[in-house]
Design a protein around this motif. Structure first.
Motif, PDB file in Angstrom:
ATOM      1  N   ILE A  86       5.576   2.627   8.230  1.00  0.00           N
ATOM      2  CA  ILE A  86       6.699   2.645   7.288  1.00  0.00           C
ATOM      3  C   ILE A  86       7.335   4.029   7.243  1.00  0.00           C
ATOM      4  O   ILE A  86       6.644   5.039   7.112  1.00  0.00           O
ATOM      5  CB  ILE A  86       6.234   2.208   5.894  1.00  0.00           C
ATOM      6  N   ILE A  87       8.647   4.056   7.349  1.00  0.00           N
ATOM      7  CA  ILE A  87       9.410   5.299   7.297  1.00  0.00           C
ATOM      8  C   ILE A  87       9.796   5.618   5.856  1.00  0.00           C
ATOM      9  O   ILE A  87       9.686   6.745   5.398  1.00  0.00           O
ATOM     10  CB  ILE A  87      10.691   5.182   8.147  1.00  0.00           C
ATOM     11  N   TRP A  88      10.249   4.608   5.151  1.00  0.00           N
ATOM     12  CA  TRP A  88      10.788   4.785   3.789  1.00  0.00           C
ATOM     13  C   TRP A  88      10.651   3.484   3.023  1.00  0.00           C
ATOM     14  O   TRP A  88      10.676   2.404   3.600  1.00  0.00           O
ATOM     15  CB  TRP A  88      12.269   5.177   3.911  1.00  0.00           C
ATOM     16  N   GLY A  89      10.485   3.586   1.729  1.00  0.00           N
ATOM     17  CA  GLY A  89      10.412   2.406   0.892  1.00  0.00           C
ATOM     18  C   GLY A  89      10.925   2.697  -0.506  1.00  0.00           C
ATOM     19  O   GLY A  89      10.839   3.829  -0.983  1.00  0.00           O
ATOM     20  N   GLU A  90      11.469   1.692  -1.154  1.00  0.00           N
ATOM     21  CA  GLU A  90      12.022   1.850  -2.500  1.00  0.00           C
ATOM     22  C   GLU A  90      11.804   0.578  -3.302  1.00  0.00           C
ATOM     23  O   GLU A  90      11.820  -0.514  -2.763  1.00  0.00           O
ATOM     24  CB  GLU A  90      13.524   2.152  -2.390  1.00  0.00           C
ATOM     25  N   VAL A  91      11.619   0.749  -4.596  1.00  0.00           N
ATOM     26  CA  VAL A  91      11.411  -0.356  -5.523  1.00  0.00           C
ATOM     27  C   VAL A  91      12.545  -0.356  -6.536  1.00  0.00           C
ATOM     28  O   VAL A  91      12.976   0.702  -6.997  1.00  0.00           O
ATOM     29  CB  VAL A  91      10.052  -0.179  -6.267  1.00  0.00           C
ATOM     30  N   SER A  92      13.018  -1.547  -6.885  1.00  0.00           N
ATOM     31  CA  SER A  92      14.063  -1.683  -7.900  1.00  0.00           C
ATOM     32  C   SER A  92      13.649  -2.785  -8.877  1.00  0.00           C
ATOM     33  O   SER A  92      13.284  -3.871  -8.461  1.00  0.00           O
ATOM     34  CB  SER A  92      15.382  -2.051  -7.231  1.00  0.00           C
ATOM     35  N   PRO A  93      13.699  -2.502 -10.196  1.00  0.00           N
ATOM     36  CA  PRO A  93      13.330  -3.546 -11.172  1.00  0.00           C
ATOM     37  C   PRO A  93      14.367  -4.658 -11.201  1.00  0.00           C
ATOM     38  O   PRO A  93      15.541  -4.445 -10.908  1.00  0.00           O
ATOM     39  CB  PRO A  93      13.303  -2.791 -12.499  1.00  0.00           C
ATOM     40  N   THR A  94      13.922  -5.853 -11.541  1.00  0.00           N
ATOM     41  CA  THR A  94      14.831  -6.993 -11.645  1.00  0.00           C
ATOM     42  C   THR A  94      14.921  -7.431 -13.103  1.00  0.00           C
ATOM     43  O   THR A  94      14.006  -7.201 -13.899  1.00  0.00           O
ATOM     44  CB  THR A  94      14.352  -8.195 -10.797  1.00  0.00           C
ATOM     45  N   GLU A  95      16.020  -8.067 -13.418  1.00  0.00           N
ATOM     46  CA  GLU A  95      16.219  -8.608 -14.763  1.00  0.00           C
ATOM     47  C   GLU A  95      15.808 -10.067 -14.768  1.00  0.00           C
ATOM     48  O   GLU A  95      15.996 -10.771 -13.797  1.00  0.00           O
ATOM     49  CB  GLU A  95      17.701  -8.492 -15.155  1.00  0.00           C
ATOM     50  N   LYS A 136       0.834  -1.214   0.000  1.00  0.00           N
ATOM     51  CA  LYS A 136       0.000   0.000   0.000  1.00  0.00           C
ATOM     52  C   LYS A 136       0.865   1.259   0.000  1.00  0.00           C
ATOM     53  O   LYS A 136       0.598   2.209  -0.736  1.00  0.00           O
ATOM     54  CB  LYS A 136      -0.915   0.019   1.224  1.00  0.00           C
ATOM     55  N   TYR A 137       1.896   1.259   0.852  1.00  0.00           N
ATOM     56  CA  TYR A 137       2.775   2.416   0.940  1.00  0.00           C
ATOM     57  C   TYR A 137       3.460   2.686  -0.402  1.00  0.00           C
ATOM     58  O   TYR A 137       3.458   3.814  -0.903  1.00  0.00           O
ATOM     59  CB  TYR A 137       3.827   2.187   2.033  1.00  0.00           C
ATOM     60  N   LEU A 138       4.044   1.649  -0.991  1.00  0.00           N
ATOM     61  CA  LEU A 138       4.734   1.810  -2.272  1.00  0.00           C
ATOM     62  C   LEU A 138       3.766   2.196  -3.386  1.00  0.00           C
ATOM     63  O   LEU A 138       4.100   2.987  -4.267  1.00  0.00           O
ATOM     64  CB  LEU A 138       5.494   0.539  -2.621  1.00  0.00           C
ATOM     65  N   CYS A 139       2.568   1.657  -3.348  1.00  0.00           N
ATOM     66  CA  CYS A 139       1.528   2.009  -4.316  1.00  0.00           C
ATOM     67  C   CYS A 139       1.230   3.511  -4.246  1.00  0.00           C
ATOM     68  O   CYS A 139       1.162   4.189  -5.271  1.00  0.00           O
ATOM     69  CB  CYS A 139       0.275   1.210  -3.987  1.00  0.00           C
ATOM     70  N   ASN A 140       1.053   4.027  -3.039  1.00  0.00           N
ATOM     71  CA  ASN A 140       0.762   5.451  -2.860  1.00  0.00           C
ATOM     72  C   ASN A 140       1.923   6.328  -3.313  1.00  0.00           C
ATOM     73  O   ASN A 140       1.721   7.334  -3.988  1.00  0.00           O
ATOM     74  CB  ASN A 140       0.430   5.754  -1.395  1.00  0.00           C
ATOM     75  N   VAL A 141       3.151   5.937  -2.971  1.00  0.00           N
ATOM     76  CA  VAL A 141       4.325   6.731  -3.341  1.00  0.00           C
ATOM     77  C   VAL A 141       4.462   6.819  -4.855  1.00  0.00           C
ATOM     78  O   VAL A 141       4.622   7.903  -5.418  1.00  0.00           O
ATOM     79  CB  VAL A 141       5.608   6.130  -2.712  1.00  0.00           C
ATOM     80  N   TYR A 142       4.391   5.682  -5.545  1.00  0.00           N
ATOM     81  CA  TYR A 142       4.585   5.687  -6.992  1.00  0.00           C
ATOM     82  C   TYR A 142       3.373   6.230  -7.744  1.00  0.00           C
ATOM     83  O   TYR A 142       3.522   6.806  -8.818  1.00  0.00           O
ATOM     84  CB  TYR A 142       4.993   4.292  -7.476  1.00  0.00           C
ATOM     85  N   SER A 143       2.186   6.097  -7.190  1.00  0.00           N
ATOM     86  CA  SER A 143       0.999   6.700  -7.811  1.00  0.00           C
ATOM     87  C   SER A 143       1.075   8.220  -7.741  1.00  0.00           C
ATOM     88  O   SER A 143       0.766   8.915  -8.708  1.00  0.00           O
ATOM     89  CB  SER A 143      -0.278   6.215  -7.126  1.00  0.00           C
ATOM     90  N   ASP A 144       1.507   8.756  -6.595  1.00  0.00           N
ATOM     91  CA  ASP A 144       1.670  10.206  -6.453  1.00  0.00           C
ATOM     92  C   ASP A 144       2.761  10.733  -7.373  1.00  0.00           C
ATOM     93  O   ASP A 144       2.634  11.799  -7.958  1.00  0.00           O
ATOM     94  CB  ASP A 144       2.006  10.568  -5.006  1.00  0.00           C
ATOM     95  N   GLU A 145       3.830   9.970  -7.510  1.00  0.00           N
ATOM     96  CA  GLU A 145       4.952  10.377  -8.353  1.00  0.00           C
ATOM     97  C   GLU A 145       4.545  10.446  -9.830  1.00  0.00           C
ATOM     98  O   GLU A 145       4.988  11.324 -10.561  1.00  0.00           O
ATOM     99  CB  GLU A 145       6.094   9.381  -8.167  1.00  0.00           C
ATOM    100  N   CYS A 146       3.719   9.504 -10.275  1.00  0.00           N
ATOM    101  CA  CYS A 146       3.340   9.416 -11.686  1.00  0.00           C
ATOM    102  C   CYS A 146       2.004  10.082 -12.003  1.00  0.00           C
ATOM    103  O   CYS A 146       1.627  10.160 -13.166  1.00  0.00           O
ATOM    104  CB  CYS A 146       3.249   7.952 -12.111  1.00  0.00           C
ATOM    105  N   ASN A 147       1.279  10.513 -10.985  1.00  0.00           N
ATOM    106  CA  ASN A 147      -0.069  11.069 -11.156  1.00  0.00           C
ATOM    107  C   ASN A 147      -0.997  10.085 -11.866  1.00  0.00           C
ATOM    108  O   ASN A 147      -1.854  10.476 -12.651  1.00  0.00           O
ATOM    109  CB  ASN A 147      -0.031  12.398 -11.905  1.00  0.00           C
TER     110      ASN A 147
END
Length: 101
Positions: free
Chosen positions: A91-100, A24-35
């Motif tokens: 949650i204080i902080w969260g980050e996503v990284s793509p994988t190969e 949920k936290y990561l969803c909100n962060v990236y949704s806000d970032e991308c509008n």
């Protein structure tokens, strides 16, 4: 013995809730970032106790795992993610990284 079982049940209940909270936290962060509405799904998650202070903030645990992120009109992409948690499991902080593949 009964107390030990009760404590273990409460501990497992608290730890299992973090998977949805990180998503949920990561969803909100990236949704806000991308509008746009972004979907983050956790497939596997692990939690390690950390108990250290970083920049004056007490970190109780680190949640990390694998899953995928889905942007509108794009293919889903496999990711790994990490979140830092407080004592109350917020949650204080969260980050996503793509994988190969």
């Amino acid at each position: 013995m009964r107390r030990v079982l009760l404590i273990l049940m409460l501990l497992f209940t608290a730890l299992s809730a973090n998977a949805t909270e990180c998503s949920k936290y990561l969803c909100n962060v990236y949704s806000d970032e991308c509008n746009q509405k972004v979907k983050v799904v956790s497939k596997k998650e692990f939690i390690d106790k950390y108990e250290q202070e970083i920049n004056g903030e007490q970190i109780a645990a680190i949640a990390y795992g694998t899953g995928y992120i889905k942007y509108p009109k794009c293919k889903k992409q496999d990711i790994i993610y990490i979140c830092l948690l407080r004592e109350d499991c917020s949650i204080i902080w969260g980050e996503v990284s793509p994988t190969e593949k």
